[in-house]
Motif scaffolding. Structure first.
Motif, short mmCIF file in Angstrom:
data_model
loop_
_atom_site.label_atom_id
_atom_site.label_comp_id
_atom_site.label_asym_id
_atom_site.label_seq_id
_atom_site.Cartn_x
_atom_site.Cartn_y
_atom_site.Cartn_z
N HIS A 123 -16.21 78.81 18.95
CA HIS A 123 -16.79 79.47 17.81
C HIS A 123 -16.23 78.74 16.67
CE1 HIS A 123 -18.75 82.58 20.25
NE2 HIS A 123 -17.47 82.69 20.92
N HIS A 124 -15.58 77.71 16.71
CA HIS A 124 -14.93 76.93 15.63
C HIS A 124 -14.49 77.72 14.56
CE1 HIS A 124 -16.67 73.53 17.76
NE2 HIS A 124 -17.87 74.45 17.82
N LEU A 125 -13.41 78.95 14.58
CA LEU A 125 -12.80 79.76 13.69
C LEU A 125 -11.61 78.84 13.61
CD1 LEU A 125 -12.61 82.54 12.21
CD2 LEU A 125 -11.57 83.42 14.11
N ARG A 126 -11.53 78.36 12.28
CA ARG A 126 -10.48 77.43 11.92
C ARG A 126 -9.59 77.85 10.87
NH1 ARG A 126 -11.66 72.73 14.88
NH2 ARG A 126 -12.40 73.63 16.99
N ASP A 129 -9.59 76.80 6.97
CA ASP A 129 -11.14 76.74 6.41
C ASP A 129 -11.71 78.29 6.44
OD1 ASP A 129 -10.51 74.04 6.68
OD2 ASP A 129 -11.76 73.67 8.27
N ASP A 130 -11.36 78.95 7.51
CA ASP A 130 -12.17 80.22 7.49
C ASP A 130 -11.30 81.39 6.54
OD1 ASP A 130 -14.61 79.60 8.91
OD2 ASP A 130 -13.17 79.02 10.55
N ALA A 134 -9.44 84.45 9.30
CA ALA A 134 -8.93 83.53 10.63
C ALA A 134 -7.45 83.62 10.78
CB ALA A 134 -9.57 82.23 10.42
#
Length: 196
Positions: A123-126, A129-130, A134
């Motif tokens: 899910h590209h929870l980074r 950036d998030d 996150a």
């Protein structure tokens, strides 16, 4: 051929004063960690009141599943620590209970790792950036898994000592307290971070 498991001694090998000192040290240590976690949860709550809190990309059931093993293990370890197991049969029964608890504890840690793996790679929870959601998700989840790993290590050492004929009831009471601590903190974590 299975190795015979020695029975538990009828009397504890730890003096009352020594047991009380260890218990007090465990309670004080967990109290310090409780204050730390509660302050983090308050910080998350403060942020959620001021900024939108996006739902985590992992399904709520997936987030909740590792907690089931925590709750079941908490009940099992409490009963194991408060029950009286006497003789060879009692030691074997206690050893079986500890093995099941180890599986539950490792299942929780594995579930946490799997959950963060899905969030990061699927899910590209980074980070960063998030943003705060996150950071709170990865930071508190990892910290929680590390605490569980410490309790599981203690239960494993107790199981090894039990096989060698050592009375581990005193240690199990402290491990049960640690497991209850992780369970309660996980419930707070679930409410503060995982729920949308």
């Amino acid at each position: 051929m299975k190795t015979p498991v020695p029975g538990l001694p009828l009397a504890s090998s730890v003096s009352h004063e020594e047991s009380a000192t260890r218990w007090l040290g465990t309670v004080l240590g967990l109290a310090a960690w409780t204050m730390f976690f509660v302050s983090l949860f308050f910080a998350v709550g403060w942020y959620r009141m001021r900024e939108p809190w996006p739902p985590l990309p992992v399904h709520l059931l997936v987030l909740a599943m590792p907690g089931l093993s925590l709750i079941v293990g908490s009940v099992g370890l409490h009963r194991a620590a408060s029950s009286v197991f006497i003789g060879s049969d009692g030691a074997r029964r206690l050893l079986r209970v500890l093995k099941a608890i180890l599986v539950l504890g490792l299942g929780f840690v594995g579930g946490q790792a799997w959950m963060t793996h899905i969030a990061w790679w699927n899910h590209h929870l980074r980070i960063p950036d998030d943003g705060v959601p996150a950071s709170a998700f990865y930071g508190l989840t990892a910290l929680h898994a590390l605490h569980m790993l410490a309790v599981v290590t203690g239960v494993f050492v107790s199981a090894v000592r039990l096989r060698r004929g050592v009375d581990v009831r005193d240690a199990l009471r402290r491990h049960a307290l640690g497991w209850h601590f992780v369970t309660v903190m996980w419930l707070l974590l679930f409410a503060a971070v995982y729920l949308p």
